[in-house]
Scaffold this motif. Structure first.
Motif, PDB file in Angstrom:
ATOM      1  N   CYS A  48       0.851  -1.189   0.000  1.00 38.98           N
ATOM      2  CA  CYS A  48       0.000   0.000   0.000  1.00 38.98           C
ATOM      3  C   CYS A  48       0.891   1.245   0.000  1.00 38.98           C
ATOM      4  O   CYS A  48       2.023   1.217   0.489  1.00 38.98           O
ATOM      5  N   SER A  50       0.573   3.617   1.868  1.00 38.54           N
ATOM      6  CA  SER A  50       0.821   3.946   3.275  1.00 38.54           C
ATOM      7  C   SER A  50       2.042   3.201   3.823  1.00 38.54           C
ATOM      8  O   SER A  50       2.729   3.713   4.707  1.00 38.54           O
ATOM      9  N   HIS A  74       0.224  -4.288   5.606  1.00 36.33           N
ATOM     10  CA  HIS A  74      -1.073  -4.326   6.300  1.00 36.33           C
ATOM     11  C   HIS A  74      -2.229  -4.770   5.402  1.00 36.33           C
ATOM     12  O   HIS A  74      -3.365  -4.407   5.635  1.00 36.33           O
ATOM     13  N   GLU A  75      -1.912  -5.505   4.363  1.00 35.98           N
ATOM     14  CA  GLU A  75      -2.984  -6.087   3.534  1.00 35.98           C
ATOM     15  C   GLU A  75      -2.680  -7.570   3.415  1.00 35.98           C
ATOM     16  O   GLU A  75      -2.402  -8.084   2.339  1.00 35.98           O
ATOM     17  N   CYS A 163      -7.332  -3.055   2.547  1.00 37.89           N
ATOM     18  CA  CYS A 163      -7.047  -1.645   2.834  1.00 37.89           C
ATOM     19  C   CYS A 163      -7.626  -0.770   1.735  1.00 37.89           C
ATOM     20  O   CYS A 163      -8.510   0.036   1.971  1.00 37.89           O
TER      21      CYS A 163
END
Ligand SMILES: [Zn+2]
Ligand SMILES: [Zn+2]
Length: 360
Positions: A48, A50, A74-75, A163
């Motif tokens: 991502c 981010s 975080h995915e 996300c």
């Protein structure tokens, strides 16, 4: 089902020099799930924008710089291989396909959490910043906050929805746009943007104007259902075309899915009476105000501006259901985990189209 054997150690990618675009492959100890946690064998993780922001310490508002040797990501998608103590009656079982989101954990009882704004929870934790993230073979996560992945959704397809897809759905809801309304997606060919175009046009009945670089027109219009496209590299005036397309009215909502200063300012100019601008993209570096956001701008057209940081647990479940029904399908390129450095370098150069998912 019995617990799957897990190793003592496994492979992970860490930010070895936070502040720079730099990752390193390392071996880390495989954690034991503690009370209420599950151990997940990750098979895929989306990358991502981010993650890139956290790696280079781009967000001034965050409490501290990213730690050296932080595992990002975080995915994450995988399956449960072990249950921690206290999960005898948990609906999450060994073998279940689950996903790990940007918000790793939230208290679920504070004012923000109870209205479904877990990203505003004062004690929430972020995957790949507060906790070891998903650029690794195994991770632990709270059983009551992992996202169930329907069998019909391939793992590499599920990853970006955790996300980017979640951000898209939540931001569209916050725009309050109604079926038949026009919505502008700034950054329509990016990770969040291309999924927002699909959800807006195919699920919410909105009419979509996509704005992005000319080379992304095919993706935005043909694959993602936008009715109109404005190539931002072919005109300095993106507002007039929006006015023309909307018969001089302006759009009911604008999703700003980029962190560019010009996009926040242009977005406000594109709104009709009562319009809502939704801030989705994170502004990087020193924080700056939106150039044209004068009080009178809001007063005379009754405009609103609202922030939308990821989304909540329920929306993650809903976006998976949209994928199960074939309504949303991420534009995904699958690459090996070992490519992460190169993926971040291409992201840094703005060369990525759609989403990259790592095969772990
Ligand atoms: Zn993200
Ligand atoms: Zn909370």
């Amino acid at each position: 089902m019995r617990s799957e054997p897990s190793p003592m150690s496994h492979t992970a990618m860490v930010y070895d020099q936070p502040g720079k675009v730099s990752v390193k492959r390392v071996t880390v100890e495989t954690p034991e799930p503690t009370f209420g946690q599950v151990l997940i064998r990750l098979t895929h993780s989306g990358v991502c924008h981010s993650d890139h922001g956290l790696m280079i310490n781009a967000w001034e508002r965050y409490p501290r710089p990213t730690m050296v040797n932080q595992i990002g990501g975080h995915e994450g998608v995988g399956h449960v291989v072990r249950l921690g103590p206290g999960l005898g009656d948990s609906p999450v079982k060994i073998g279940d396909r689950v996903g790990v989101k940007f918000i790793h954990k939230a208290c679920r009882i504070c004012r923000a959490c109870v209205v479904g704004a877990e990203s505003c929870c004062a004690t929430m934790q972020i995957s790949g910043y507060y906790t070891p993230g998903t650029f690794q073979e195994y991770c632990v996560a709270p059983a009551d906050y992992v996202t169930p992945i329907p069998d019909e959704v391939p793992r590499h397809q599920a990853a970006p929805l955790l996300c980017a897809g979640l951000c898209a759905l939540s931001a569209l809801r916050k725009s309050c746009a109604a079926p038949g309304d026009w919505i502008v997606v700034l950054g329509a060919g990016g990770g969040v943007g291309h999924l927002a175009c699909q959800i807006a046009s195919r699920s919410l009945g909105l009419r979509v104007i996509g704005v992005d670089f000319a080379r992304k027109e095919e993706l935005v219009v043909r694959s993602c259902g936008a009715e109109a496209f404005i190539a931002l590299d072919q005109t300095d005036d993106r507002v007039s075309p929006v006015m023309k397309i909307t018969s001089g009215q302006g759009a009911a909502g604008v999703l700003v899915c980029t962190g560019a200063d010009s996009a926040f300012a242009e977005g406000l100019e594109m709104l009709r009476f009562n319009g809502v601008a939704v801030v989705v993209g994170v502004q990087e570096g020193r924080e700056r105000p939106i150039a044209n956001a004068s009080p009178n701008m809001f007063l005379f057209k009754q405009l609103s501006i609202v922030g939308s940081s990821v989304g909540n647990y329920r929306e993650a479940v809903e976006v998976m259901d949209l994928a199960r029904r074939g309504i949303v399908k991420a534009h995904v390129t699958v690459e090996p985990l070992s490519n992460l450095q190169s993926v971040f370098e291409r992201m840094d150069a703005g060369e990525l189209m759609g989403k990259v998912v790592l095969n772990i």
